[in-house]
Design an enzyme around this catalytic site. Structure first.
Site, PDB file in Angstrom:
ATOM      1  N   ASP A 139      35.343  45.460  37.306  1.00 26.74           N
ATOM      2  CA  ASP A 139      36.009  45.915  38.521  1.00 26.74           C
ATOM      3  C   ASP A 139      35.210  47.104  39.037  1.00 26.74           C
ATOM      4  OD1 ASP A 139      37.599  47.039  40.474  1.00 26.74           O
ATOM      5  OD2 ASP A 139      39.444  47.002  39.291  1.00 26.74           O
ATOM      6  N   TYR A 192      40.338  48.653  55.928  1.00 29.87           N
ATOM      7  CA  TYR A 192      39.056  47.949  55.882  1.00 29.87           C
ATOM      8  C   TYR A 192      38.052  48.607  56.824  1.00 29.87           C
ATOM      9  CZ  TYR A 192      35.817  43.997  55.624  1.00 29.87           C
ATOM     10  OH  TYR A 192      34.708  43.201  55.420  1.00 29.87           O
ATOM     11  N   ASN A 209      28.096  43.835  47.624  1.00 29.29           N
ATOM     12  CA  ASN A 209      28.797  42.852  48.435  1.00 29.29           C
ATOM     13  C   ASN A 209      30.311  42.840  48.203  1.00 29.29           C
ATOM     14  OD1 ASN A 209      29.097  40.167  49.952  1.00 29.29           O
ATOM     15  ND2 ASN A 209      29.779  39.626  47.899  1.00 29.29           N
ATOM     16  N   LYS A 229      34.531  50.543  55.850  1.00 30.21           N
ATOM     17  CA  LYS A 229      33.260  50.000  56.319  1.00 30.21           C
ATOM     18  C   LYS A 229      32.511  50.989  57.214  1.00 30.21           C
ATOM     19  CE  LYS A 229      33.366  46.190  54.029  1.00 30.21           C
ATOM     20  NZ  LYS A 229      32.390  45.942  52.947  1.00 30.21           N
TER      21      LYS A 229
END
Length: 248
Positions: free
Chosen positions: A58, A153, A85, A157
């Protein structure tokens, strides 16, 4: 690129699996990681068990990341490429309704995990001979442009872009090249709901086109093929018909 060593996080499914397959075709030995060992082993068998090495970890767990790179160092003695990724999305709900656990989950997997892996990659790449290597971060188009109800998210990012810039600067004098690929609608489990309709900026629901992850994989292979005195700092690969450029 034969005999080079790569680590691909989130390498057992979707984009990560496609990247792994493309790197193996170019002669890489690839260590893939993710949380589910069975998924990783299935991916290794499906691609090439002699070239793909599964190590369950993890990436949001700092100790697990240290163990991952310890495995790489013990088995291969060097690292040429890290592809950050791995990532998770969050429920598409109004930001004020988002549970703190979902925020922490996104920050852990998308941002902290990338940072932990970069730390370990830097240690290896600085110490090895010849010195240097390449790191490619998965930023997503959310690194520049948000979707509705995507605060965790999108925030992580955007942070990846800052991390890419800082790591690129810090790695420069050690021949560590750091770049970022921003992906728009690669076909994967994470984007499956787009075929049925996702919320647009005007509040409407519309389906969006997706692209084969193999296109992303080819882009990563190109970035990885460059000598360390050259770098693709940012690249966007997206579904051409998706509502990203302009007003939708």
């Amino acid at each position: 690129m034969a005999d080079k060593i790569a680590v691909v996080t989130g390498g057992g499914t979707g984009v990560g699996k496609a990247i792994t397959s493309a790197l193996v075709a170019e002669g890489y030995q690839v260590v893939i990681t993710g949380r589910r060992e069975s998924v990783l082993k299935d991916a290794a068998s499906a691609i090439d068990a002699s070239a793909v090495h599964a190590f369950a970890a993890d990436v949001s767990d700092r100790a697990a990341v240290a163990s991952l790179f310890g495995f790489v160092e013990e088995k291969f003695g060097r690292l040429d490429l890290l592809v950050n990724n791995a990532g998770v999305s969050s429920p598409p709900v109004p930001l004020e309704d988002l549970p703190v656990e979902e925020w922490n989950k996104a920050v852990g997997a998308n941002l902290s995990g990338s940072f932990f892996c970069i730390q370990e990659a830097f240690r290896m790449m600085k110490a090895q001979q010849p010195q240097g290597g390449r790191i490619i971060n998965n930023g997503s188009i959310s690194a520049t442009t948000p979707r509705p109800n995507s605060a965790p998210y999108t925030a992580t990012k955007h942070a990846i872009t800052g991390l890419t810039k800082a790591a690129s600067l810090d790695g420069r004098r050690f021949d560590i090249a750091v770049g970022q690929i921003d992906i728009g609608n690669a076909a994967s489990d994470m984007t499956a709901r787009m075929t049925g309709g996702v919320m647009q900026a005007d509040g409407s629901m519309k389906p969006e086109p997706r692209i084969d992850p193999a296109h992303i994989a080819r882009a990563v292979v190109y970035m990885a093929s460059l000598p360390l005195d050259a770098n693709v700092f940012t690249m966007t690969v997206m579904a051409n018909q998706m509502p990203f450029v302009g007003r939708g």
